[in-house]
Design a protein around this motif. Sequence first.
Motif, short mmCIF file in Angstrom:
data_model
loop_
_atom_site.label_atom_id
_atom_site.label_comp_id
_atom_site.label_asym_id
_atom_site.label_seq_id
_atom_site.Cartn_x
_atom_site.Cartn_y
_atom_site.Cartn_z
N VAL A 32 82.10 62.10 15.19
CA VAL A 32 80.66 62.37 15.29
C VAL A 32 80.25 62.38 16.76
N PRO A 33 79.51 63.40 17.21
CA PRO A 33 79.05 63.42 18.61
C PRO A 33 78.15 62.23 18.90
N ALA A 51 70.64 57.87 21.96
CA ALA A 51 70.55 56.43 22.22
C ALA A 51 71.87 55.88 22.76
N GLU A 52 72.99 56.36 22.23
CA GLU A 52 74.30 55.89 22.70
C GLU A 52 74.56 56.30 24.14
N VAL A 53 74.16 57.52 24.48
CA VAL A 53 74.34 57.99 25.85
C VAL A 53 73.49 57.17 26.80
N ALA A 54 72.24 56.93 26.42
CA ALA A 54 71.35 56.14 27.26
C ALA A 54 71.87 54.71 27.43
N ALA A 55 72.40 54.14 26.35
CA ALA A 55 72.93 52.77 26.41
C ALA A 55 74.15 52.71 27.32
N ILE A 95 79.04 61.43 30.19
CA ILE A 95 79.05 60.31 29.23
C ILE A 95 79.35 60.82 27.83
N GLU A 96 78.77 61.95 27.46
CA GLU A 96 79.02 62.51 26.13
C GLU A 96 80.49 62.80 25.93
N ARG A 97 81.12 63.40 26.95
CA ARG A 97 82.55 63.70 26.83
C ARG A 97 83.38 62.43 26.75
N ILE A 138 82.46 59.38 25.63
CA ILE A 138 82.29 58.73 24.33
C ILE A 138 83.02 59.51 23.25
N SER A 139 82.90 60.83 23.27
CA SER A 139 83.59 61.65 22.27
C SER A 139 85.09 61.45 22.35
N ASN A 140 85.61 61.40 23.58
CA ASN A 140 87.04 61.21 23.76
C ASN A 140 87.48 59.85 23.22
N SER A 141 86.69 58.81 23.49
CA SER A 141 87.02 57.48 23.01
C SER A 141 87.05 57.43 21.49
N ARG A 142 86.13 58.13 20.87
CA ARG A 142 86.10 58.16 19.41
C ARG A 142 87.31 58.90 18.85
N LYS A 143 87.71 59.95 19.52
CA LYS A 143 88.89 60.68 19.05
C LYS A 143 90.14 59.82 19.17
N VAL A 144 90.23 59.05 20.23
CA VAL A 144 91.36 58.14 20.39
C VAL A 144 91.41 57.14 19.24
N GLU A 145 90.25 56.56 18.90
CA GLU A 145 90.21 55.58 17.82
C GLU A 145 90.51 56.21 16.48
N LEU A 146 90.02 57.43 16.25
CA LEU A 146 90.33 58.14 15.01
C LEU A 146 91.83 58.39 14.90
N ALA A 147 92.43 58.84 15.99
CA ALA A 147 93.86 59.11 15.99
C ALA A 147 94.65 57.82 15.76
N ARG A 148 94.22 56.74 16.40
CA ARG A 148 94.90 55.45 16.23
C ARG A 148 94.83 54.99 14.77
N SER A 149 93.63 55.10 14.18
CA SER A 149 93.45 54.68 12.79
C SER A 149 94.27 55.54 11.84
N GLU A 150 94.31 56.83 12.10
CA GLU A 150 95.06 57.73 11.23
C GLU A 150 96.55 57.43 11.28
N LEU A 151 97.08 57.17 12.47
CA LEU A 151 98.50 56.85 12.58
C LEU A 151 98.82 55.53 11.90
N LYS A 152 97.93 54.57 12.00
CA LYS A 152 98.14 53.30 11.29
C LYS A 152 98.11 53.52 9.78
N ARG A 153 97.19 54.36 9.32
CA ARG A 153 97.10 54.65 7.88
C ARG A 153 98.37 55.32 7.40
N LEU A 154 98.86 56.30 8.16
CA LEU A 154 100.08 57.01 7.77
C LEU A 154 101.28 56.07 7.72
#
Length: 296
Positions: free
Chosen positions: A121-122, A126-130, A245-247, A249-265
């Motif tokens: 999710v982009p 509020a997240e960018v401002a924070a 900042i948007e890039r 945060i988006s990158n950080s979320r992709k890293v976490e998604l990839a990490r979670s997916e590999l753990k699930r697999l």
Amino acid sequence: MLRLGRLALPSVLLVSLTLVACSKGEADGRAAFDVVAKVNDREIQANELKTVLEHGNAVPGLANGRADEKVLERLIDQELMVQQARDRRLDKDPRVLYSIEAARREILARAYLEQVTNESVPPSEAEVAAFYRDNPALFAERRIYSLQELQLPPMGERFDQLRLLVEQATDLQQVTDWLDAERIAYHRVSAVKPAEELPLENLPAFARMKDGQMALSQSDKGVSLIHLAASHLKPIGEQEARPLIERYISNSRKVELARSELKRLRAGAEIEYAQGGEPEVDAARLALEHHQGAAE
């Protein structure tokens, strides 16, 4: 700035995959693309050239037309070598076959993770401002740092002597004089870096340093002495920082998604090691290599 790194595929691999795809497409009777060149009996099609250009393998600093020409000539040279390799049956060589299969596996794995992480999710306004507010050292209080680093080998018990000297010294020269007198080897490195080019996890410590101050750290690999020779403020406004900042945060979320997916697999798979038990590995290594850019 907070740039996202992208692990580009080598042009040789990209081209080789494209060649295979094209040849299969023709064999299956699918519509062929425009031919941009012919090397002996092998056609190079427009989509091959387009693929290489789109993946950032064009020659930098050239106009588009000139870049197209350069890349096309590179494809022609490559096709000539491929034809010679096939004539010598190198495509049957076990080492070559292994390399091709390894490249194929890596590309497919990356493509899967890319598809999974595209669902992230982009970041919201509020997240960018924070993020801007919570990281003043990167933005509102951003500084340009003139740094000097002394890189030393592991010092063992003598580290305490060095630490005491650094605490009492008024400048770096006193430290280097002592190191020379004690015949302790060191390597000096000087650099001017904005805040975003420093390791993000260490930035708060740098932000607290005053001009002329020194910081000492040690690890198994050796000792590092950082001297902040000078610095000056150069803040970045929130509007200017927003896309960065948007890039990030988006990158950080992709890293976490990839990490979670590999753990699930891994959790759902039957994995057996031949001997020696399970090695200590980072299950998200591939994800991090592909998606985590350096926060420079």
